[in-house]
Design a protein around this motif. Sequence first.
Motif, short mmCIF file in Angstrom:
data_model
loop_
_atom_site.label_atom_id
_atom_site.label_comp_id
_atom_site.label_asym_id
_atom_site.label_seq_id
_atom_site.Cartn_x
_atom_site.Cartn_y
_atom_site.Cartn_z
N ARG A 12 -6.03 -2.94 -4.28
CA ARG A 12 -6.84 -3.85 -5.07
C ARG A 12 -7.12 -3.28 -6.47
NH1 ARG A 12 -7.72 -5.33 0.20
NH2 ARG A 12 -8.43 -3.26 0.83
N GLY A 43 -5.28 -1.23 2.23
CA GLY A 43 -6.20 -0.29 1.62
C GLY A 43 -7.01 0.44 2.69
N GLU A 94 -10.40 1.09 2.65
CA GLU A 94 -11.85 0.89 2.63
C GLU A 94 -12.43 0.71 4.03
OE1 GLU A 94 -10.46 -1.11 -1.31
OE2 GLU A 94 -9.70 -0.82 0.72
N ILE A 125 -11.71 -0.23 -5.90
CA ILE A 125 -12.10 0.02 -4.51
C ILE A 125 -13.16 -1.01 -4.10
CG2 ILE A 125 -13.17 1.66 -2.93
CD1 ILE A 125 -12.02 3.90 -4.68
N THR A 180 -5.67 0.06 7.87
CA THR A 180 -5.19 0.40 6.53
C THR A 180 -3.99 -0.44 6.14
OG1 THR A 180 -6.01 2.67 6.77
CG2 THR A 180 -4.33 2.28 5.08
N TYR A 219 0.83 -1.21 0.00
CA TYR A 219 0.00 0.00 0.00
C TYR A 219 0.86 1.26 0.00
CZ TYR A 219 -3.13 3.71 1.42
OH TYR A 219 -3.81 4.90 1.47
N THR A 269 -6.32 4.96 -2.44
CA THR A 269 -7.32 4.29 -1.61
C THR A 269 -6.97 2.85 -1.31
OG1 THR A 269 -9.02 5.68 -2.66
CG2 THR A 269 -9.79 3.78 -1.40
N THR A 270 -6.47 2.11 -2.31
CA THR A 270 -6.34 0.67 -2.14
C THR A 270 -5.29 0.08 -3.06
OG1 THR A 270 -7.63 -1.40 -2.08
CG2 THR A 270 -8.12 0.14 -3.86
N ASP A 290 -4.90 -4.32 5.90
CA ASP A 290 -5.82 -4.66 4.82
C ASP A 290 -5.32 -4.15 3.47
OD1 ASP A 290 -8.34 -6.02 4.36
OD2 ASP A 290 -9.14 -4.09 3.75
#
Length: 324
Positions: free
Chosen positions: A101, A229, A231, A104, A224, A2, A98-99, A227
Amino acid sequence: MYIAQAYNILHDWWRYIVGVIIAVTGVFIFSLPHFVAIGIETVKGNIDQSKMNDASYIMGLFEPNLNLVFVLLPFTGGLLLLLLAVKFLHKQAIKHLTTTRDKIDWKRFWFIFLVWGTVSSSFVLVHYYINPEDFQLNFNLVPFLILCVIAIILVPLQTSFEEYLFRGYLMQGIGIVAKNKWVPLIITSLVFGLLHIANPEVDKLGSVIMIYYIGTGLFLGILTLMDEGMELALGFHAANNLFTALLVTADWTAFQTHSILKDMSDPEKMGVMEIFVPVFVVFPILLFILSKKYNWKNWKDKLFGEVIKPQKEDYRTLEEIGSK
């Protein structure tokens, strides 16, 4: 990963300083309506100048719904200019702030939003059931419906600004400068907590409440990093502030609203358990549940490990992802 994503953008240290200045400028610009309104009331002689150092007095100067708009507007300005800085100063896509992934994950956002909204509301309702004398029914349909519209629109913008600034922008910026994860985690948590020192709650509850603010910042930072991210942090923070604004208010809180209940208890008699339990009991339980749900592993590296610049091959891959 991240934090390391920031290597794929324009990440000179000075850009983050400029970015923060731009965001603060947005906060100031969108604070002007509040300053103008206070100035008008001062000219009319409707303001007691001797109380202008009292945060709770300032928070209650205007009709609650109008006052809430004044309180939340600066965060909207801060978010708008911060995202513009991210896009044009750093050439970074909002998704990659944000992420990690591919897109989002809104399912994560709504899961923690509903979980924490239910849990935090339950705490209030249990308190109301056990000590009903501490509360006054504050419900008034029309002002409450107006509150719902204002809160549903502006509260998520307020919480998103704080999350994108601390758990996103500064977490990544400090991380690539420090080249590790624990320094940005600690710094962003401390600064996040200390910026709440002007809240009227601090005047009434004392400095011990800073444990809650800093602890909450630490909790959101751990979410954060573990994970990969933001979200979960975005969903938690939005639920925390939105449900509070709608459910309960008090004369000594930052949000003085047309909520359903009004807390009439003496804040100076609030026990330390009400501050310590969320940070040292509830948040760890939530982390455990989320770690099982999302299969978090390797806590030591994700929270304390180095931030490693991607190799050339990986760097190209990140560029390709960022261009989509």
